[in-house]
Design a protein around this motif. Structure first.
Motif, short mmCIF file in Angstrom:
data_model
loop_
_atom_site.label_atom_id
_atom_site.label_comp_id
_atom_site.label_asym_id
_atom_site.label_seq_id
_atom_site.Cartn_x
_atom_site.Cartn_y
_atom_site.Cartn_z
N UNK A 188 0.86 -1.18 0.00
CA UNK A 188 0.00 0.00 0.00
C UNK A 188 0.90 1.23 0.00
N UNK A 189 0.41 2.31 -0.58
CA UNK A 189 1.04 3.61 -0.37
C UNK A 189 -0.07 4.62 -0.18
N UNK A 190 -0.10 5.24 0.97
CA UNK A 190 -1.09 6.27 1.28
C UNK A 190 -0.36 7.60 1.32
N UNK A 191 -0.82 8.55 0.52
CA UNK A 191 -0.10 9.83 0.41
C UNK A 191 -0.39 10.80 1.54
N UNK A 192 -1.27 10.42 2.46
CA UNK A 192 -1.57 11.27 3.61
C UNK A 192 -2.60 12.36 3.32
N UNK A 193 -3.23 12.30 2.14
CA UNK A 193 -4.22 13.31 1.79
C UNK A 193 -5.62 12.69 1.78
N UNK A 194 -6.61 13.52 2.13
CA UNK A 194 -7.99 13.04 2.07
C UNK A 194 -8.54 13.20 0.65
N UNK A 195 -9.82 12.89 0.47
CA UNK A 195 -10.42 12.91 -0.87
C UNK A 195 -10.43 14.31 -1.49
N UNK A 206 -2.31 13.34 7.24
CA UNK A 206 -1.33 12.53 7.97
C UNK A 206 -0.04 12.50 7.17
N UNK A 207 0.99 11.91 7.77
CA UNK A 207 2.23 11.68 7.02
C UNK A 207 1.94 10.59 5.99
N UNK A 208 2.58 10.65 4.81
CA UNK A 208 2.46 9.53 3.89
C UNK A 208 2.94 8.25 4.57
N UNK A 209 2.37 7.12 4.21
CA UNK A 209 2.84 5.87 4.80
C UNK A 209 2.76 4.70 3.83
N UNK A 210 3.66 3.75 4.08
CA UNK A 210 3.75 2.53 3.30
C UNK A 210 3.05 1.45 4.10
N UNK A 211 2.25 0.63 3.45
CA UNK A 211 1.55 -0.45 4.13
C UNK A 211 1.92 -1.80 3.56
N UNK A 212 1.82 -2.81 4.42
CA UNK A 212 2.17 -4.18 4.06
C UNK A 212 1.07 -5.11 4.56
N UNK A 213 0.64 -6.04 3.71
CA UNK A 213 -0.38 -6.99 4.09
C UNK A 213 -1.75 -6.33 4.15
N UNK A 216 6.21 4.87 8.31
CA UNK A 216 6.08 6.27 7.95
C UNK A 216 7.23 7.07 8.53
N UNK A 217 7.71 8.03 7.73
CA UNK A 217 8.68 8.99 8.25
C UNK A 217 7.88 10.08 8.95
N UNK A 218 8.41 10.59 10.05
CA UNK A 218 7.77 11.72 10.71
C UNK A 218 8.82 12.79 10.96
N UNK A 219 8.44 13.89 11.58
CA UNK A 219 9.35 15.02 11.75
C UNK A 219 10.60 14.66 12.55
#
Length: 144
Positions: free
Chosen positions: A39-46, A52-59, A79-82
């Motif tokens: 998965x890749x979530x860019x951290x943006x809503x519709x 949120x921070x972008x995050x990579x998902x597995x499973x 996810x990387x954060x500050x």
């Protein structure tokens, strides 16, 4: 851009040493969960607003909300954060389990019900992190 390209671009956009550590964690998780859904979530809503921070998902697993609705989501997130890196272990019912079982063994990390947050890989015991990830995947799979 496909998901693997998005993940590569996201990791590449991080400053060193975070970039190298994110890449190392990404590879380790792929070794732990070969052939898992990515998965890749860019951290943006519709509406394109950053939520949120972008995050990579597995499973994947099914999140069931209190209103009875459910949706598919990732089991393990990264996810990387500050200030460092966050690893998310989703689907564990006991929200104190991660902190009680892995908190002190991990090293310098903040552990909540589903998130393990740390500044750098040098601050944690990565074998313990891997154990927590595998526990989370097993616990999620037991639910059926």
């Amino acid at each position: 851009m496909n998901i693997q390209q998005q993940i590569k671009a996201y990791i590449s956009s991080q400053p060193e040493p975070k970039r190298g550590e994110m890449q190392e964690l990404h590879q380790r998780i792929l070794q732990l969960l070969p052939n898992c859904k990515l998965w890749f979530l860019d951290g943006k809503d519709s509406k394109g607003k950053i939520v949120s921070n972008p995050n990579i998902g597995y499973g994947s697993y099914s999140i069931t909300y209190t209103d009875g609705t459910a949706r598919e989501f990732y089991q393990i997130g990264l996810s990387a954060n500050a200030t460092g890196i966050s690893a998310y272990i989703m689907g564990i019912k006991d929200k104190t389990y991660l902190a009680h079982t892995y908190g002190k063994k991990l090293g310098k990390a903040s552990v909540t019900g589903y998130c393990i947050k740390f500044k750098t890989l040098k601050d944690i015991n990565i074998d313990i992190l891997q154990g927590a990830i595998l526990y989370g995947v097993a616990a999620t799979n037991e639910k059926g």
